[in-house]
Design a protein around this motif. Sequence first.
Motif, PDB file in Angstrom:
ATOM      1  N   THR A   1      -2.755   2.119  -7.044  1.00  0.00           N
ATOM      2  CA  THR A   1      -1.344   1.841  -6.763  1.00  0.00           C
ATOM      3  C   THR A   1      -1.200   0.544  -5.974  1.00  0.00           C
ATOM      4  N   PHE A   2      -2.076   0.352  -4.992  1.00  0.00           N
ATOM      5  CA  PHE A   2      -2.056  -0.875  -4.201  1.00  0.00           C
ATOM      6  C   PHE A   2      -2.258  -2.098  -5.091  1.00  0.00           C
ATOM      7  N   LEU A   3      -3.265  -2.066  -5.966  1.00  0.00           N
ATOM      8  CA  LEU A   3      -3.540  -3.204  -6.833  1.00  0.00           C
ATOM      9  C   LEU A   3      -2.401  -3.455  -7.818  1.00  0.00           C
TER      10      LEU A   3
ATOM     11  N   PRO B   1      -1.195   4.951  13.339  1.00  0.00           N
ATOM     12  CA  PRO B   1      -1.697   5.409  12.037  1.00  0.00           C
ATOM     13  C   PRO B   1      -1.776   6.930  11.959  1.00  0.00           C
ATOM     14  N   LYS B   2      -1.367   7.463  10.822  1.00  0.00           N
ATOM     15  CA  LYS B   2      -1.428   8.912  10.609  1.00  0.00           C
ATOM     16  C   LYS B   2      -2.501   9.202   9.569  1.00  0.00           C
ATOM     17  N   PRO B   3      -3.527   9.942   9.934  1.00  0.00           N
ATOM     18  CA  PRO B   3      -4.585  10.242   8.954  1.00  0.00           C
ATOM     19  C   PRO B   3      -4.045  11.107   7.822  1.00  0.00           C
ATOM     20  N   PRO B   4      -4.558  10.922   6.621  1.00  0.00           N
ATOM     21  CA  PRO B   4      -4.098  11.757   5.502  1.00  0.00           C
ATOM     22  C   PRO B   4      -4.542  13.203   5.696  1.00  0.00           C
ATOM     23  N   PRO B   5      -3.835  14.145   5.103  1.00  0.00           N
ATOM     24  CA  PRO B   5      -4.210  15.555   5.237  1.00  0.00           C
ATOM     25  C   PRO B   5      -5.575  15.848   4.628  1.00  0.00           C
TER      26      PRO B   5
ATOM     27  N   MET C   1       0.808  -1.219   0.000  1.00  0.00           N
ATOM     28  CA  MET C   1       0.000   0.000   0.000  1.00  0.00           C
ATOM     29  C   MET C   1       0.840   1.267   0.000  1.00  0.00           C
ATOM     30  N   GLY C   2       2.056   1.190   0.529  1.00  0.00           N
ATOM     31  CA  GLY C   2       2.908   2.365   0.577  1.00  0.00           C
ATOM     32  C   GLY C   2       2.247   3.502   1.341  1.00  0.00           C
ATOM     33  N   PRO C   3       2.536   4.741   0.938  1.00  0.00           N
ATOM     34  CA  PRO C   3       1.953   5.892   1.640  1.00  0.00           C
ATOM     35  C   PRO C   3       0.434   5.988   1.501  1.00  0.00           C
ATOM     36  N   GLY C   4      -0.146   5.215   0.589  1.00  0.00           N
ATOM     37  CA  GLY C   4      -1.598   5.243   0.409  1.00  0.00           C
ATOM     38  C   GLY C   4      -2.360   4.450   1.457  1.00  0.00           C
ATOM     39  N   ALA C   5      -1.639   3.778   2.370  1.00  0.00           N
ATOM     40  CA  ALA C   5      -2.321   2.947   3.374  1.00  0.00           C
ATOM     41  C   ALA C   5      -3.297   3.756   4.207  1.00  0.00           C
ATOM     42  N   SER C   6      -2.892   4.949   4.646  1.00  0.00           N
ATOM     43  CA  SER C   6      -3.774   5.759   5.493  1.00  0.00           C
ATOM     44  C   SER C   6      -4.995   6.247   4.724  1.00  0.00           C
ATOM     45  N   VAL C   7      -4.843   6.402   3.412  1.00  0.00           N
ATOM     46  CA  VAL C   7      -5.975   6.824   2.574  1.00  0.00           C
ATOM     47  C   VAL C   7      -6.972   5.674   2.426  1.00  0.00           C
ATOM     48  N   ILE C   8      -6.469   4.479   2.126  1.00  0.00           N
ATOM     49  CA  ILE C   8      -7.350   3.316   1.969  1.00  0.00           C
ATOM     50  C   ILE C   8      -8.011   2.975   3.301  1.00  0.00           C
TER      51      ILE C   8
ATOM     52  N   GLU D   1     -14.321  15.716  -4.317  1.00  0.00           N
ATOM     53  CA  GLU D   1     -13.803  15.176  -5.571  1.00  0.00           C
ATOM     54  C   GLU D   1     -12.305  14.895  -5.464  1.00  0.00           C
ATOM     55  N   GLN D   2     -11.565  15.800  -4.812  1.00  0.00           N
ATOM     56  CA  GLN D   2     -10.131  15.574  -4.620  1.00  0.00           C
ATOM     57  C   GLN D   2      -9.887  14.365  -3.723  1.00  0.00           C
ATOM     58  N   ALA D   3     -10.688  14.247  -2.679  1.00  0.00           N
ATOM     59  CA  ALA D   3     -10.546  13.108  -1.763  1.00  0.00           C
ATOM     60  C   ALA D   3     -10.844  11.794  -2.488  1.00  0.00           C
ATOM     61  N   ARG D   4     -11.862  11.814  -3.344  1.00  0.00           N
ATOM     62  CA  ARG D   4     -12.206  10.605  -4.084  1.00  0.00           C
ATOM     63  C   ARG D   4     -11.089  10.214  -5.039  1.00  0.00           C
ATOM     64  N   PHE D   5     -10.519  11.197  -5.732  1.00  0.00           N
ATOM     65  CA  PHE D   5      -9.426  10.896  -6.651  1.00  0.00           C
ATOM     66  C   PHE D   5      -8.227  10.344  -5.888  1.00  0.00           C
ATOM     67  N   ARG D   6      -7.927  10.912  -4.734  1.00  0.00           N
ATOM     68  CA  ARG D   6      -6.797  10.417  -3.933  1.00  0.00           C
ATOM     69  C   ARG D   6      -7.029   8.968  -3.515  1.00  0.00           C
ATOM     70  N   LEU D   7      -8.264   8.645  -3.127  1.00  0.00           N
ATOM     71  CA  LEU D   7      -8.588   7.277  -2.742  1.00  0.00           C
ATOM     72  C   LEU D   7      -8.445   6.335  -3.930  1.00  0.00           C
TER      73      LEU D   7
END
Length: 202
Positions: free
Chosen positions: A155-157, A133-137, A112-119, A143-149
């Motif tokens: 990236t994880f897949l 765990p550190k919550p994402p900013p 998951m890398g840095p995307g773990a907190s987002v997922i 819409e931005q949050a959805r794109f980040r997710l």
Amino acid sequence: MDERHSITQEPDEIVTGLSSDFVGRQREMGELVTALEDARSGQGRLVMLVGGPGIGKTRTAEEFAAYAQEQGSLVLWGRCHEQQGMPPFWPWVQAIRSYLRERDPDQVRSSMGPGASVIAEIVPDIDEMFPDPKPPPELESPEQARFRLFDAITTFLKNVSAQSSSLTIILDNLHWADKPSLLLLEFLPGAFRQPSHDHWDL
């Protein structure tokens, strides 16, 4: 993942290694096996199994999942439900959870890398695997949050598929899926269309 196919129920082609009581779906299994072979060679595929209620779509998917596992593919399942109250992204949450169940924290962090907190925003089980765990900013818009997710899950897949001979994701009863889940499904083919050796079949 750059091709989409809808398979309707009509038999014919021989696929070996299936359960002895699984009959009448050779054509569909042939299509699915071809998609798996394409994915193993680097060409991801999105396949939709289409048919009326009770015609055998889930059984076909289960038989294919068993076959894919025998061929060394990592198979992740997600299921949609008709009942109200299903959380957003539920089939994807289930698929990711099925991955987490078989992995230790180091493997999850690597995938998951840095995307773990987002997922983790949709799969809280991830936070339970890590001590701090550190919550994402915060972002300015949904819409931005959805794109980040979506980007974090993509990236994880990709990382998971690179670590396996191939990756098969099966989303059952997709006609009951919530809109966010369908938006993610629409997002992924474009993200996987970039030239790579990642393998992902659905």
